[in-house]
Design a protein around this motif. Structure first.
Motif, PDB file in Angstrom:
ATOM      1  N   GLU A   1      47.045  38.210  39.320  1.00 51.04           N
ATOM      2  CA  GLU A   1      46.133  37.632  40.317  1.00 51.04           C
ATOM      3  C   GLU A   1      46.910  37.232  41.576  1.00 51.04           C
ATOM      4  O   GLU A   1      47.895  36.507  41.506  1.00 51.04           O
ATOM      5  CB  GLU A   1      45.430  36.408  39.736  1.00 51.04           C
TER       6      GLU A   1
ATOM      7  N   ASP B   1      40.602  33.077  43.400  1.00 49.40           N
ATOM      8  CA  ASP B   1      40.165  33.642  42.122  1.00 49.40           C
ATOM      9  C   ASP B   1      41.034  33.185  40.958  1.00 49.40           C
ATOM     10  O   ASP B   1      40.930  33.712  39.847  1.00 49.40           O
ATOM     11  CB  ASP B   1      40.192  35.181  42.192  1.00 49.40           C
TER      12      ASP B   1
ATOM     13  N   LEU C   1      42.801  30.772  38.025  1.00 45.51           N
ATOM     14  CA  LEU C   1      42.555  29.724  37.042  1.00 45.51           C
ATOM     15  C   LEU C   1      43.862  28.962  36.877  1.00 45.51           C
ATOM     16  O   LEU C   1      44.895  29.548  36.512  1.00 45.51           O
ATOM     17  CB  LEU C   1      42.109  30.311  35.706  1.00 45.51           C
TER      18      LEU C   1
ATOM     19  N   ARG D   1      39.180  29.024  41.343  1.00 50.70           N
ATOM     20  CA  ARG D   1      38.085  29.326  40.435  1.00 50.70           C
ATOM     21  C   ARG D   1      37.853  28.205  39.430  1.00 50.70           C
ATOM     22  O   ARG D   1      36.716  27.887  39.092  1.00 50.70           O
ATOM     23  CB  ARG D   1      38.378  30.635  39.691  1.00 50.70           C
TER      24      ARG D   1
END
Length: 294
Positions: free
Chosen positions: A172, A177, A179, A207
């Protein structure tokens, strides 16, 4: 550790390693300790506190650390051991303990039960953490989660594995976006307000945030790509050392909250897949949530 079929959930790398070597000793000690911890869940008889009413310690923590110490010293009688239960409570004592032992050529860093509060309440998120520092360099890191039967192992320069399958950090690259995991250490006067400031700053940008209550397991989850990053202010070396090596050997990055290189004395930690690292650090700096006076 030889690779195994990751699609076969019944095929697991054996824990009790008969071979010699630092990693084999760490795996065997973590496995034996973890199984004993699991067998004692719900049977705690002596519950005490350390720095605060939220900083718990049990007879299991103390017994497990003694077990791990005996297993290590049976193989390496001249090695030094820095364990959570052998250090007086508080940040100053932890810092002093690190400085006292950091010059040893071989230093084992042990957290017998990382996530003691979870263990006491029966919340299934705790682990054993064992690391070895050789001449100042993190060389072995082992984290064992007895509830999920997951053994995370890293060796410097040889990669990181979970049951023989290589672990890799996530890919990522978008902070929005991501976590992110975080923690709330028992220090309610200094660490908690700082971590809350970081939480308030970061949550609108990403997120989601998870706080499971075990720094070591959160670090293992960064290494395994289950979360994209993690931060916490107010940690100790036994919370972090094994997990730091897992992340580095899985392709990730670990610094302090200002972005400076990790050291076993670092108490304010940022760990990530590397791609979102600068965003994490900047968010904490902007929120004045690094734990440092700037």
């Amino acid at each position: 550790m030889s690779p195994i079929d990751p699609n076969n959930k019944n095929e697991r790398e054996p824990y009790v390693v008969s071979g010699k070597g630092y990693t084999a000793v760490a795996i065997s000690a973590a496995a034996k300790a973890g199984e004993w911890i699991k067998s004692r869940q719900g049977q705690v008889k002596e519950l005490g506190t350390k720095t605060s009413a939220q900083d718990l310690v049990t007879e299991v923590d103390k017994g497990v650390e003694q077990m791990i110490r005996r297993l290590i010293l049976t193989h390496y009688s001249d090695h030094a051991i820095l364990g959570e239960e052998g250090v007086a409570p508080g940040a100053a004592a932890a810092t002093a303990a690190v400085e006292e032992v950091r010059e040893n050529d071989f230093l084992w860093i042990v957290d017998p039960v990382d996530g003691t509060t979870n263990f006491v309440h029966g919340f299934p998120f705790y682990c054993v953490s064992i690391a070895l520092v050789v001449r100042g360099e993190l060389t072995v890191g082992v984290i064992y989660d007895p509830i999920r039967d997951e053994m995370f192992v890293a060796e410097k320069g040889k990669g990181a594995y979970m049951h023989g399958v290589p672990t890799q950090v996530s890919v990522e690259s978008e902070f929005g976006d991501s976590l992110i995991a975080m923690g709330f250490p028992p220090d309610r006067e200094f660490a908690q307000p700082v971590n809350m400031a970081g939480l308030q700053s970061m949550l609108p940008q990403i997120r989601g945030i998870r706080a499971g209550g075990s720094a070591a397991l959160h670090l293992a989850y960064v290494a395994a790509g289950r979360v994209d990053g993690y931060w916490e202010v107010g940690l100790n070396p036994w919370d972090c050392a094994a997990g730091v090596l897992l992340i580095l050997e899985s392709g990730g990055k670990v610094t302090d909250t200002l972005g400076r290189p990790y050291d076993i004395g670092t108490r304010h930690i940022v760990a990530s897949n590397g791609r979102i690292h600068d965003y994490l650090v900047k968010s904490l700096v902007d929120a004045e949530a690094t734990g440092y006076k700037l």
